[in-house]
Motif scaffolding. Structure first.
Motif, PDB file in Angstrom:
ATOM      1  N   TYR A 155       0.703  -0.929  -0.360  1.00 32.59           N
ATOM      2  CA  TYR A 155      -0.380   0.343  -0.060  1.00 32.59           C
ATOM      3  C   TYR A 155       0.871   1.607  -0.049  1.00 32.59           C
ATOM      4  N   MET A 156       1.824   0.783   0.837  1.00 32.79           N
ATOM      5  CA  MET A 156       3.493   2.582   0.874  1.00 32.79           C
ATOM      6  C   MET A 156       3.958   2.702  -0.400  1.00 32.79           C
ATOM      7  N   MET A 157       3.842   1.792  -0.640  1.00 34.86           N
ATOM      8  CA  MET A 157       4.262   2.011  -1.853  1.00 34.86           C
ATOM      9  C   MET A 157       3.789   1.789  -3.418  1.00 34.86           C
ATOM     10  N   GLU A 158       2.461   1.885  -3.291  1.00 32.20           N
ATOM     11  CA  GLU A 158       1.933   1.392  -4.019  1.00 32.20           C
ATOM     12  C   GLU A 158       1.931   0.921  -5.266  1.00 32.20           C
ATOM     13  N   THR A 173       8.217   8.510  -8.041  1.00 33.62           N
ATOM     14  CA  THR A 173       8.257   7.972  -8.068  1.00 33.62           C
ATOM     15  C   THR A 173       6.026   7.515  -7.486  1.00 33.62           C
ATOM     16  N   TYR A 174       6.627   8.991  -6.483  1.00 32.81           N
ATOM     17  CA  TYR A 174       5.511   9.062  -6.261  1.00 32.81           C
ATOM     18  C   TYR A 174       4.834  10.314  -6.196  1.00 32.81           C
ATOM     19  N   SER A 205       8.813   3.141   3.820  1.00 32.13           N
ATOM     20  CA  SER A 205       8.782   3.848   5.362  1.00 32.13           C
ATOM     21  C   SER A 205       8.770   5.618   4.733  1.00 32.13           C
ATOM     22  N   THR A 206       8.363   6.225   5.589  1.00 28.42           N
ATOM     23  CA  THR A 206       7.521   7.200   5.372  1.00 28.42           C
ATOM     24  C   THR A 206       8.438   8.493   3.734  1.00 28.42           C
ATOM     25  N   HIS A 207       7.936   9.190   3.005  1.00 26.08           N
ATOM     26  CA  HIS A 207       9.122   9.219   2.307  1.00 26.08           C
ATOM     27  C   HIS A 207       8.411  10.157   1.526  1.00 26.08           C
ATOM     28  N   ASN A 208       9.334  11.187   0.503  1.00 24.82           N
ATOM     29  CA  ASN A 208       8.652  11.936  -0.919  1.00 24.82           C
ATOM     30  C   ASN A 208       8.605  11.793  -1.927  1.00 24.82           C
ATOM     31  N   ILE A 216       9.658  12.995   9.074  1.00 23.62           N
ATOM     32  CA  ILE A 216       8.510  12.859   9.177  1.00 23.62           C
ATOM     33  C   ILE A 216       8.202  14.831   8.363  1.00 23.62           C
ATOM     34  N   ALA A 217       8.963  14.418   7.684  1.00 22.75           N
ATOM     35  CA  ALA A 217       8.981  16.240   6.544  1.00 22.75           C
ATOM     36  C   ALA A 217       7.258  15.777   6.180  1.00 22.75           C
ATOM     37  N   PRO A 218       6.984  17.851   6.376  1.00 22.88           N
ATOM     38  CA  PRO A 218       5.767  17.620   5.893  1.00 22.88           C
ATOM     39  C   PRO A 218       5.247  17.360   4.217  1.00 22.88           C
ATOM     40  N   GLU A 219       6.947  17.610   3.374  1.00 26.14           N
ATOM     41  CA  GLU A 219       6.320  17.013   1.772  1.00 26.14           C
ATOM     42  C   GLU A 219       6.131  15.133   1.965  1.00 26.14           C
ATOM     43  N   ALA A 220       6.902  14.302   2.720  1.00 26.14           N
ATOM     44  CA  ALA A 220       6.717  13.222   2.653  1.00 26.14           C
ATOM     45  C   ALA A 220       5.535  12.581   3.883  1.00 26.14           C
ATOM     46  N   LEU A 221       4.323  13.474   4.602  1.00 27.16           N
ATOM     47  CA  LEU A 221       3.758  13.574   5.703  1.00 27.16           C
ATOM     48  C   LEU A 221       2.044  13.143   4.334  1.00 27.16           C
TER      49      LEU A 221
END
Lengths: 371, 428
Positions: A94-97, A204-205, A230-233, A241-246
């Motif tokens: 799900y996270m990797m889409e 990629t995202y 993991s939480t990523h941009n 927890i960078a804003p772009e990543a969140l």
């Protein structure tokens, strides 16, 4: 029976599901056999271009994720004990889409429960599966036609939304043979995979207009692909927890919700003069249909809502429900899972569940508890 | 080798890797890049799959494709990529620690067993660095960690021996100091599965807790021999299977041509013993009913161990499409053995005078208000009892033409399994 224009055969739903998914574009089955999903496994052995027996269900989901990363469309079939092992990896996909389909054949739980007995107890697990409460798109076929068309839609939605999807069925649906008119099976066209091919750098995202990023397989020779659980941009770089990543993480929920109407499937049967509504899904919807039919012969009209897009719960369902004075959720468990999903732990007096464990809910039981 | 003086070419975008000073991960990252450059590989022909652990944050420095997954699962994830690409020109490399190797041991053994086209670099610093210096499954006996201050009391896995025994083409253990790019290059050049265990020390925990630690010595004491082990095997290839185009097209299309006398849906249970052909008999009955213009459903029930105990089938037949296929109360129960009777007696006890039980004459009569028909179904042998009981049932009830069941056996080409002639003679 009226035999004209019919192409009759004795069929089981496992066969329909696997063939429909293949026609829609699934090209790999990975799995570990588990009752009652074994027919899906054995049919895949005959049909799927890639068929790999994994040593366990964690490996299953990881191999599927790897295959999906290369542009394949993998599917699997399992029941709760195997599904439980897959949960962390489904979060990863799900996270990797990564597009894929997980066919979950419910049986009686908890734990190992009774492998050869049907049930509808897994919805509770799917609903809480993604850490953070994100929505995992879940389809539930209610009859043989759904096992064909909805299975194909499952592949389409997974590809278009770049997401894993659960196709929730049960032992009684996939292990029962029926005389069936094959002419009812609509033509299925393969889902087009439009991989990113622009000259601008690929991220990629980076979402497109429907919140879903374009897909590009790893191993391609044009653009770097960075997949990350993991939480990523947007580039796929781990970002704490960078804003772009969140924002990227929150997009995952927006992606499903914003596109839900495109993949919202349900059957609403109404005579416009009933104040009673049955709500059901999967195998129990057939008992509800029959109960409605019997009630009509006795002069009583009852409306019926069969949910086929089960999760996330659509606002459209509430719009239908609010018209009724009495609502009965019909589901094969005794813990009111579906009802609680709609109305929480304490529903008002006019909302009830009709359930069962260890056997299918019968139309007679539905009628005796509702009218 | 001073990592910061290494010249960066195509594989890395920096020589300042995100690790502690003195950490062996720096050497592995830089030597990997150097090895790949020696192989003259295009960065986009390389897929670096990283596990969870300090080493896993290296993705950002690589110009290759990068995939960062779950703890312990990177080898399985990379295996999926290997299956998907199925191309030896693509280099799939996994970075994993001793912790990830412990969690994902099965994945490593499985990939080695299949000899998949991929390489695994185990960053073995004998402890969990990222979570505070705890022991791992690869920690050698006597090595001190935060959770074993007197030295690890247990024996650590020898990941090289295990992987070699599982069938990997190439396994190697090296000391992770200096320039070891040639060893990495050799591992990356292997056709099939290669694993390279790089022994190193964690400067934050390993050095502090084991001040006199020398990699060579601890490896020797632990029996972790430095060396290369090979298996002469072919790399993974997909088996040549004859796949079919369609499961649906294989189905026999039914052409109803017999009549039936059914006015409403009939619910029938057939119960006997496992191994006595109950499910086959039910499928023949279902087929015959379909030839008689009826919609049917057929569902089997049996214990998890399919060869012992009861075997039961629920059959619905109707001139209309069947919605609910469960059977609470059957119109007919057909019982051919004590296993079947025990399984179905609860339903039989609830049956009424409008319903009928056909039961083998050797069995005790169950408590029920239903009509009883006793007959010696087993006289044709246990293997034929179930089908024989259904043939008898059709003869007695005449719900559809008897000829339909004979046709069902013939159309399904079951004549070698079913002695039709004998069964018909016994009925008549």
């Amino acid at each position: 029976m009226n035999q004209s224009n019919k192409k009759l055969a004795i069929v089981d739903a496992s066969r329909l599901i696997i063939e429909a998914m293949k026609k829609a574009g699934a090209d790999a089955f990975i799995g570990y056999p588990i009752t009652p999903s074994n027919l899906l496994y054995s049919y895949s052995t005959q049909l799927m271009p890639i068929m790999l027996p994994a040593p366990d269900e964690i490996t299953t989901l990881q191999w599927m994720s790897g295959l999906s990363a290369t542009g394949k469309f993998p599917i699997t079939a399992t029941s709760f004990p195997g599904f439980a092992l897959m949960i962390e990896s489904i979060n990863m996909a799900y996270m990797m889409e990564l597009p894929m389909a997980i066919i979950l054949v419910s049986r009686l739980g908890p734990a190992t429960g009774t492998a050869t007995c049907g049930a509808q107890g897994d919805l509770a697990v799917i609903n809480g599966l993604l850490s953070g409460g994100y929505s995992l798109l879940t389809f539930a076929p209610s009859n043989f036609e759904d096992c064909w068309t909805l299975a194909a839609k499952c592949v389409e939605a997974a590809v278009k939304l770049r997401t894993p999807i659960v196709f929730l069925t049960s032992k009684e649906e996939v292990m029962t043979y029926k005389t069936f008119d094959l002419n009812k099976l609509e033509e299925i066209k393969p889902v087009k995979r439009n991989f990113y091919n622009k000259d601008e750098k690929y991220f990629t995202y980076k979402p497109n207009e429907n919140y879903s990023p374009d897909f590009l397989p790893v191993g391609n020779e044009k653009w770097q692909v960075r997949l990350n659980a993991s939480t990523h941009n947007q580039e796929g770089i781990l970002q704490n927890i960078a804003p772009e990543a969140l924002e990227n993480t929150l997009r995952l929920e927006k992606k499903i919700k914003a596109n839900l109407d495109k993949y919202l499937f349900y059957q609403y049967l109404s005579d416009n003069n009933s104040d009673i509504l049955y709500i059901s899904y999967g195998i129990s919807s057939q008992a509800a249909l029959e109960a409605r039919k019997i009630a009509k012969t006795k002069g009583k009209d009852i409306d019926l809502l069969i949910l086929k897009t089960l999760l996330p719960i659509s606002e459209k369902y509430y719009e239908i429900i609010k018209k009724y004075k009495r609502i009965y959720f019909i589901e094969e468990n005794e813990t009111q899972i579906l009802q609680r999903l709609f109305f929480g732990s304490k529903a008002s007096e006019n909302i009830k569940s009709i359930g069962s464990i260890g056997k299918m809910i019968s139309p007679e039981k539905i009628l005796s508890e509702s009218i | 080798m001073n990592p910061e003086t290494i010249q960066i070419k195509s594989i890395l975008n920096t020589n300042k890797l995100p690790f502690c000073k003195g950490c062996g991960h720096n050497f592995i990252g830089l030597n990997t890049a150097r090895a790949l450059e020696k192989l003259n590989l295009n960065p986009l022909d390389i897929i670096l799959v990283t596990d969870i652990g300090c080493h896993g944050i290296i993705d950002v420095a690589f110009n290759t494709h990068t995939v960062h997954g779950l703890h312990g699962r990177s080898v399985a994830l990379a295996a999926g990529i290997s299956f998907g690409l199925n191309n030896p020109q693509k280099k799939i490399i996994v970075f994993i620690g001793d912790g990830g190797s412990t969690i994902g041991l099965q994945h490593i053994l499985e990939a080695a067993r299949l000899n998949l086209n991929m390489s695994v670099v185990v960053h073995d610093n004998f402890l969990y660095g990222m979570t505070g210096g705890q022991s791992s499954g690869l920690t050698p006996t006597g090595f001190k960690t935060v959770t074993s201050s007197k030295g690890n009391p247990f024996v650590g896995f020898d990941i090289c021996k295990l992987t070699h025994a599982a069938g990997a083409s190439y396994v190697s253990r090296i000391i992770g100091v200096g320039d070891f790019s040639e060893q990495l290059k050799e591992a990356f050049s292997v056709e099939g599965f290669s694993l390279l265990e790089v022994l190193e020390i964690c400067p934050s925990y390993g050095v502090k807790l084991n001040p006199k630690f020398k990699l060579q010595e601890i490896a020797k004491e632990a029996g972790r021999e430095i060396g290369v082990w090979k298996n002469q095997r072919n790399k993974f290839e997909y088996p040549e299977d004859n796949k079919i185009d369609s499961l649906i097209n294989k189905l026999k299309i039914l052409e109803p041509r017999f009549s039936n006398k059914i006015k409403s849906q009939l619910r029938i249970i057939l119960s006997g013993s496992a191994g006595e052909g109950v499910q086959l008999a039910a499928s023949i009955f279902s087929y015959a009913a379909s030839l008689s213009g009826l919609y049917t459903t057929q569902k089997g029930s049996y214990p998890v161990t399919v060869g012992v105990g009861f075997s039961s089938s629920e059959l619905n037949i109707s001139n209309e499409e069947i919605l609910f296929h469960g059977i609470e109360l059957p119109d007919y129960a057909i019982i051919t053995s004590i296993d079947g009777l025990n399984y179905s007696k609860n339903k039989i006890s609830k049956m009424t005078e409008n319903q009928t039980v056909f039961i083998d004459s050797s069995l005790d009569v169950p408590q029920t208000k239903a009509n009883l028909e006793r007959y010696d179904f087993r006289k044709v042998g246990a293997k034929n009892a179930a089908l024989f009981s259904l043939m008898y049932f059709i003869k007695k009830t005449n719900i559809f033409e008897f000829e339909a069941i004979i046709e069902a056996v013939k159309e399904q080409k079951l004549e070698d399994k079913v002695d039709l002639k004998k069964l018909i003679q016994e009925i008549e």
